[in-house]
Design an enzyme around this catalytic site. Structure first.
Site, PDB file in Angstrom:
ATOM      1  N   HIS A 222       0.837  -1.194   0.000  1.00 34.94           N
ATOM      2  CA  HIS A 222       0.000   0.000   0.000  1.00 34.94           C
ATOM      3  C   HIS A 222       0.875   1.248   0.000  1.00 34.94           C
ATOM      4  O   HIS A 222       1.888   1.301   0.702  1.00 34.94           O
ATOM      5  CB  HIS A 222      -0.896  -0.020   1.239  1.00 34.94           C
ATOM      6  CG  HIS A 222      -2.012   0.973   1.229  1.00 34.94           C
ATOM      7  ND1 HIS A 222      -2.838   1.165   0.141  1.00 34.94           N
ATOM      8  CD2 HIS A 222      -2.458   1.826   2.188  1.00 34.94           C
ATOM      9  CE1 HIS A 222      -3.748   2.078   0.444  1.00 34.94           C
ATOM     10  NE2 HIS A 222      -3.531   2.506   1.675  1.00 34.94           N
TER      11      HIS A 222
ATOM     12  N   ASN B 139      -4.063   8.463   4.595  1.00 42.13           N
ATOM     13  CA  ASN B 139      -4.457   7.312   3.788  1.00 42.13           C
ATOM     14  C   ASN B 139      -5.350   7.773   2.646  1.00 42.13           C
ATOM     15  O   ASN B 139      -5.702   8.946   2.532  1.00 42.13           O
ATOM     16  CB  ASN B 139      -5.187   6.296   4.682  1.00 42.13           C
ATOM     17  CG  ASN B 139      -5.072   4.873   4.174  1.00 42.13           C
ATOM     18  OD1 ASN B 139      -4.696   4.634   3.036  1.00 42.13           O
ATOM     19  ND2 ASN B 139      -5.400   3.918   5.027  1.00 42.13           N
TER      20      ASN B 139
END
Length: 402
Positions: free
Chosen positions: A295, A317
């Site tokens: 990620h 995020n």
């Protein structure tokens, strides 16, 4: 973004919290189908779903038990039942979108980016004189926008675009939301570095290279259809913001990341996010030394949590502003570059790269210092032109709708 992803993003304002003292067995016994039905009203209303109600309900119950068990341990971070609570394993993987195979980890030196500025890994960074707390969010306005990648594995693009938005605003005072969609649709990935491109994954560095050659238009001036058009990808728009180059920090050197955050601005980083979906608040420290990087996110600062006594990195995020701490999370930071190192044993997992090592070293909690880079934007004059072009576009649209 699909209609399902848009709906999820709009419904995340309601999230189910459970007391840290609830024991797993008791919680399982009292968890009724009505509880899950209420959850579905918030997160799945009107969504056409190929997964059965029974399977979703079972996943939700398992997540609830996990959340209650974790929170009863009183660790430095808490979990909660958010919109990921009834996701399948495949759906959870689709919320990521980054693999370390290829790119800078290729066994062939020929694939190194010609646009990157490489810092001297032999240089010793003195972190003692750096600020003890840094948070770039306090210096930005428009660029604090939290992205939401939905079900598209485009974390790499959101991290890169977030970094470009931030550095443009920090260096010039110009706050402009940029078109992540154009990066997703147009960034070439012929060697399958970080994935096969688009929603199947790539790297922030490839996004930076594309922005160097073709620029990146403001969000308001492009659509997915325009970006996907071959001419739209090969020709820079007149209002496109140009990237001068980017800086690639040495691998597994937290001191370089700390220095960049203290002196320059936000940095695109990567990590193992496999255990982060149910994160609520606090300083996350749930990864072992061996981590599989999957990620890409944006580091926006660092500090010390007085409650737990842990140093942390502040990370933005791309799972929407209602996830975690207003779209952000804090993750444990170690004082020494070598304090928490292990191995990524599956850098090629899910990716068909031509040339990659079988294993890759990783350092930092969840491997967060393994892969870091940040953009160097074009001159202030060029960025001012982008702002003027954006204003003209908005004005023309307003007049056209009048």
């Amino acid at each position: 973004m699909t209609s399902r992803c848009i709906l999820l993003a709009s419904l995340l304002c309601c999230t189910f919290h459970f007391s840290a003292g609830v024991r797993s067995a008791t919680f399982t016994a009292t968890l009724s189908s009505n509880t899950y039905d209420e959850f579905r009203l918030v997160h799945r209303a009107g969504i056409v779903d190929s997964v059965s109600y029974l399977e979703r309900h079972a996943l939700f119950k398992a997540s609830a038990v996990e959340v209650a068990a974790h929170n009863s341990q009183r660790k430095s971070w808490t979990k909660k039942l958010n919109h990921f609570a009834d996701y399948t394993s495949d759906e959870l993987r689709s919320s990521l979108g980054y693999k370390r195979a290829g790119g800078r980890w290729s066994q062939s030196s020929a694939v190194s980016s010609f646009l990157a500025t490489h810092t001297d890994e032999g240089q010793i960074i003195d972190v003692s004189s750096l600020a003890k707390h840094v948070d770039w969010r306090s210096k930005m306005n428009v660029s604090n926008f939290v992205h939401n990648q939905g079900g598209c594995g485009s974390c790499w693009a959101h991290a890169a675009v977030g970094a470009m938005e931030a550095h443009a605003e920090i260096s010039t005072g110009i706050g402009t939301k940029l078109s992540t969609q154009s990066i997703i649709d147009c960034t070439a990935n012929p060697r399958h570095c970080g994935g096969t491109g688009g929603c199947q994954g790539a790297t922030a560095e490839l996004a930076f290279e594309h922005a160097k050659h073709f620029g990146i238009p403001p969000m308001a001036s492009t659509t997915a259809v325009e970006a996907a058009d071959s001419d739209g990808c090969s020709q820079a728009k007149p209002d496109a913001m140009k990237l001068h180059s980017f800086v690639r920090l040495p691998e597994n050197k937290g001191s370089y990341l700390l220095h960049a955050l203290a002196t320059t601005g936000p940095v695109a980083v990567s990590l193992d996010a496999s255990e982060l979906h149910s994160y609520d608040t606090g300083v996350f420290s749930g990864c072992g030394k061996d981590s599989i990087i999957n990620h890409a996110v944006l580091a926006v600062g660092y500090g010390l949590d007085t409650k737990s006594g842990k140093l942390y990195w502040t990370i933005r995020n791309s799972w929407g502003q209602h996830w975690g701490e207003d779209g952000h999370f804090r993750i444990q930071r170690h004082e020494s570059d070598e304090a928490y190192c292990g191995t990524d044993v599956k850098p090629q997992d899910g990716v068909a790269c031509e040339d990659h090592p079988d294993t890759v070293p990783v350092c930092g909690m969840c491997g967060i210092t393994a892969d870091s880079s940040y953009p160097i934007m074009s001159s202030g004059a060029a960025l001012a032109q982008v702002k003027a072009s954006t204003r003209k576009l908005k004005l023309s649209r307003t007049q056209g709708s009048a």
